[in-house]
Design an enzyme around this catalytic site. Structure first.
Site, PDB file in Angstrom:
ATOM      1  N   LYS A   1     -57.179   4.259  -4.368  1.00 61.63           N
ATOM      2  CA  LYS A   1     -56.630   5.114  -3.520  1.00 61.63           C
ATOM      3  C   LYS A   1     -57.376   5.137  -2.124  1.00 61.63           C
ATOM      4  O   LYS A   1     -58.711   5.370  -2.372  1.00 61.63           O
ATOM      5  CB  LYS A   1     -56.115   6.412  -4.128  1.00 61.63           C
ATOM      6  CG  LYS A   1     -54.954   6.773  -3.495  1.00 61.63           C
ATOM      7  CD  LYS A   1     -53.676   6.220  -3.890  1.00 61.63           C
ATOM      8  CE  LYS A   1     -52.373   7.040  -3.591  1.00 61.63           C
ATOM      9  NZ  LYS A   1     -51.241   6.455  -4.400  1.00 61.63           N
TER      10      LYS A   1
HETATM   11  P1  NAD Z   1     -42.927  10.274   2.219  1.00 61.87           P
HETATM   12  O1  NAD Z   1     -44.074  10.613   3.210  1.00 61.87           O
HETATM   13  O2  NAD Z   1     -42.036   9.188   2.548  1.00 61.87           O
HETATM   14  O3  NAD Z   1     -42.165  11.408   1.775  1.00 61.87           O
HETATM   15  C1  NAD Z   1     -42.696  12.726   1.163  1.00 61.87           C
HETATM   16  C2  NAD Z   1     -41.697  13.725   1.313  1.00 61.87           C
HETATM   17  O4  NAD Z   1     -42.030  15.038   0.719  1.00 61.87           O
HETATM   18  C3  NAD Z   1     -41.095  13.963   2.647  1.00 61.87           C
HETATM   19  O5  NAD Z   1     -39.719  14.581   2.602  1.00 61.87           O
HETATM   20  C4  NAD Z   1     -41.991  15.197   3.186  1.00 61.87           C
HETATM   21  O6  NAD Z   1     -41.335  15.931   4.061  1.00 61.87           O
HETATM   22  C5  NAD Z   1     -41.925  16.036   1.594  1.00 61.87           C
HETATM   23  N1  NAD Z   1     -43.108  16.847   1.566  1.00 61.87           N
HETATM   24  C6  NAD Z   1     -44.493  16.591   1.891  1.00 61.87           C
HETATM   25  N2  NAD Z   1     -45.311  17.614   1.588  1.00 61.87           N
HETATM   26  C7  NAD Z   1     -44.565  18.491   1.032  1.00 61.87           C
HETATM   27  C8  NAD Z   1     -44.664  19.798   0.580  1.00 61.87           C
HETATM   28  N3  NAD Z   1     -46.073  20.509   0.601  1.00 61.87           N
HETATM   29  N4  NAD Z   1     -43.537  20.632  -0.008  1.00 61.87           N
HETATM   30  C9  NAD Z   1     -42.585  19.953   0.067  1.00 61.87           C
HETATM   31  N5  NAD Z   1     -42.020  18.761   0.365  1.00 61.87           N
HETATM   32  C10 NAD Z   1     -43.300  18.006   0.994  1.00 61.87           C
HETATM   33  O7  NAD Z   1     -43.990   9.892   0.985  1.00 61.87           O
HETATM   34  P2  NAD Z   1     -43.485   9.058  -0.411  1.00 61.87           P
HETATM   35  O8  NAD Z   1     -43.847   7.654  -0.382  1.00 61.87           O
HETATM   36  O9  NAD Z   1     -42.036   9.310  -0.620  1.00 61.87           O
HETATM   37  O10 NAD Z   1     -44.490   9.974  -1.613  1.00 61.87           O
HETATM   38  C11 NAD Z   1     -44.039  10.936  -2.215  1.00 61.87           C
HETATM   39  C12 NAD Z   1     -44.889  11.210  -3.489  1.00 61.87           C
HETATM   40  O11 NAD Z   1     -44.824   9.792  -4.277  1.00 61.87           O
HETATM   41  C13 NAD Z   1     -46.454  11.151  -3.063  1.00 61.87           C
HETATM   42  O12 NAD Z   1     -46.879  11.680  -4.153  1.00 61.87           O
HETATM   43  C14 NAD Z   1     -47.012   9.613  -3.413  1.00 61.87           C
HETATM   44  O13 NAD Z   1     -48.061   9.520  -3.621  1.00 61.87           O
HETATM   45  C15 NAD Z   1     -45.910   9.432  -4.785  1.00 61.87           C
HETATM   46  N6  NAD Z   1     -45.573   7.837  -4.775  1.00 61.87           N
HETATM   47  C16 NAD Z   1     -45.181   6.969  -3.706  1.00 61.87           C
HETATM   48  C17 NAD Z   1     -44.938   5.674  -3.800  1.00 61.87           C
HETATM   49  C18 NAD Z   1     -44.350   4.776  -2.843  1.00 61.87           C
HETATM   50  O14 NAD Z   1     -43.851   3.717  -3.179  1.00 61.87           O
HETATM   51  N7  NAD Z   1     -43.923   5.236  -1.635  1.00 61.87           N
HETATM   52  C19 NAD Z   1     -45.155   5.222  -5.126  1.00 61.87           C
HETATM   53  C20 NAD Z   1     -45.590   5.928  -6.161  1.00 61.87           C
HETATM   54  C21 NAD Z   1     -45.843   7.447  -5.945  1.00 61.87           C
END
Ligand code: NAD
Length: 431
Positions: free
Chosen positions: A121
């Site tokens: 990461k």
């Molecule tokens: P993203 O930035 O597209 O979306 C994150 C969302 O969460 C946004 O709507 C943001 O406004 C909201 N957010 C951020 N901080 C917040 C908080 N403190 N309280 C409430 N809402 C909050 O990111 P993503 O890619 O959707 O990732 C979200 C999670 O999923 C992360 O933990 C990431 O590590 C995990 N993840 C993502 C992927 C991927 O393929 N994108 C894969 C596995 C895990």
């Protein structure tokens, strides 16, 4: 496998740079699972530490002509099963310890799905919303340059994470390719299709979350059609998961972004929500719905609570008030150790992150394989292969959980740790 031995307590001193709540959470989970994993003590000790970490400072010229310097990190937890794999995030809270925790979870996630990868990461400590596109591009290209000594298609393959996207990956791919003198699409995943990306990759994590929820509910005998669902984090993962749930007839009653959430007990009109977000750049003000804060959203009565925002959302403080029947972790590390314990006491099952959000890395793996072969698959083939991987992993987790009376998290971790430990035992500790 060597004969069963009790898990060792941490034998070395924890280095100060790893004194991070999230890393302690990851190691705490590892220690809880090791009690049941029957792995050799020396192997367990090796897996507590990341193999390698790079800490760098990234100077960039801002649009106003001034120079700013940002801290950047890349942590590789384990290369026992293959090259390391994991996202790059741009966020104000990024630390080396956070990257180390997320890298460890990536190791377990890849092992659980039997992908030939270890976990990594990385990220840059910054406020991504304060940058122009030009600044983001310069930051990404300089960060990629700093990572050159440790990344590569056979060494470590980045992907998008919070606040990074296809464009970020295209800049990373271009920067790497310029250094080696030819196009290397397989250096990153989550790229645009035009430079070797894979169909279904952008939606894969959210689709995978719902595949796991659907199969878990089927096994529990709870119908998904009509189920009230709340999704925290309406981003790349949560936004897709919300739509996939609605497609299966579930009622998505609440969603949120960082500024807060919206709730309608009859179900939200997601097409309307999307149109509103595009115009207003956020959810606030959308109607017909009630505005709720993120803490309130988590406590809404529902059947399925999908955590798809960020870490440490369900804690000792609010776990007693969660009113969902089941919690699905789309985000990484959204439930603290104490939060987990309280949910378990209250018989609220948790579908753990390393299983539930593994659809992203699964299709990243498919993208890498397609890039290496220069031979691309269609959407149906990828969806079907993704379903096979996710249901096979869920089946192994479910079977172990039922046989041993473990939580789904413990069963997932024990399964993953055994996969990595078997390989590490076979390879041995060098020299
Ligand atoms: P993203 O930035 O597209 O979306 C994150 C969302 O969460 C946004 O709507 C943001 O406004 C909201 N957010 C951020 N901080 C917040 C908080 N403190 N309280 C409430 N809402 C909050 O990111 P993503 O890619 O959707 O990732 C979200 C999670 O999923 C992360 O933990 C990431 O590590 C995990 N993840 C993502 C992927 C991927 O393929 N994108 C894969 C596995 C895990």
């Amino acid at each position: 496998m060597a004969q069963a031995k009790p898990a060792a307590a941490w034998s070395g001193e924890l280095p100060p740079e790893l004194e991070d709540p999230l890393f302690l959470q990851a190691v705490g989970q590892l220690d809880q699972a090791l009690v049941h994993a029957d792995v050799d003590e020396a192997v367990a000790e090796r897996l507590r530490y990341p193999e390698r970490a790079l800490s760098t400072s990234i100077p960039i010229r801002l649009d106003d002509g001034s120079l700013a310097v940002y801290a950047g990190y890349r942590v590789q937890h384990s290369s026992v099963l293959g090259p390391t794999k994991g996202g790059i995030r741009y966020d104000k809270a990024v630390t080396l310890g956070e990257c180390a925790a997320l890298a460890m979870w990536m190791t377990w996630k890849c092992a659980l799905l039997r992908l030939p990868y270890g976990g990594a990461k990385g990220g840059v400590r910054c406020d991504p919303r304060a940058f122009s596109q030009g600044e983001l591009e310069r930051l990404t290209r300089r960060f990629t340059t700093e990572l050159l000594p440790i990344i590569g298609p056979e060494r470590d393959i980045p992907a998008p994470d919070m606040a990074t996207d296809e464009q970020t990956m295209a800049w990373m791919m271009d920067t790497y390719s310029m250094q080696v003198g030819h196009a290397v699409p397989e250096i990153v995943t989550g790229k645009p299709l035009s430079v070797g990306g894979s169909v279904l990759r952008p939606e894969a994590t959210g689709i995978g979350v719902v595949m796991v929820v659907e199969e878990a509910l089927r096994r529990l005998g709870w119908p998904l059609a009509g189920a009230a669902c709340v999704v925290q984090g309406y981003g790349k993962v949560g936004g897709v998961a919300a739509h996939e749930l609605a497609l299966r007839g579930a009622r998505v009653v609440g969603v949120s972004d960082i500024a807060g959430g919206i709730y309608n007990e009859n179900g939200l009109d997601l097409a309307g929500v999307d149109a509103w977000r595009r115009e207003q750049e956020g959810l606030a003000g959308f109607g017909p719905a009630t505005h709720v804060s993120n803490p309130e959203l988590l406590e809404l009565p529902c059947d399925v609570l999908v955590l798809a925002a960020t870490e440490e959302q369900v804690t000792h403080e609010n776990a007693g008030r969660i009113s969902a029947r089941i919690v699905a972790e789309g985000a990484n590390g959204p439930t603290t150790l104490e939060g987990d314990r309280i949910l378990a006491e209250r018989n609220i099952p948790v579908l753990p992150d390393i299983l539930t959000n593994a659809g992203g890395v699964a299709v990243s793996y498919f993208e890498w394989v397609q890039d290496l072969q220069r031979f691309f698959w269609d959407r149906e083939e990828i969806r079907s292969r993704l379903r096979d991987l996710m249901t096979d992993a869920l089946d192994r987790v479910w079977t172990l959980a039922e046989a041993e009376g473990f939580s789904f998290r413990s069963a997932a971790l024990v399964t993953s740790i055994r996969e990595v430990a078997d390989a590490l035992e076979a390879r041995g500790i060098y020299p």
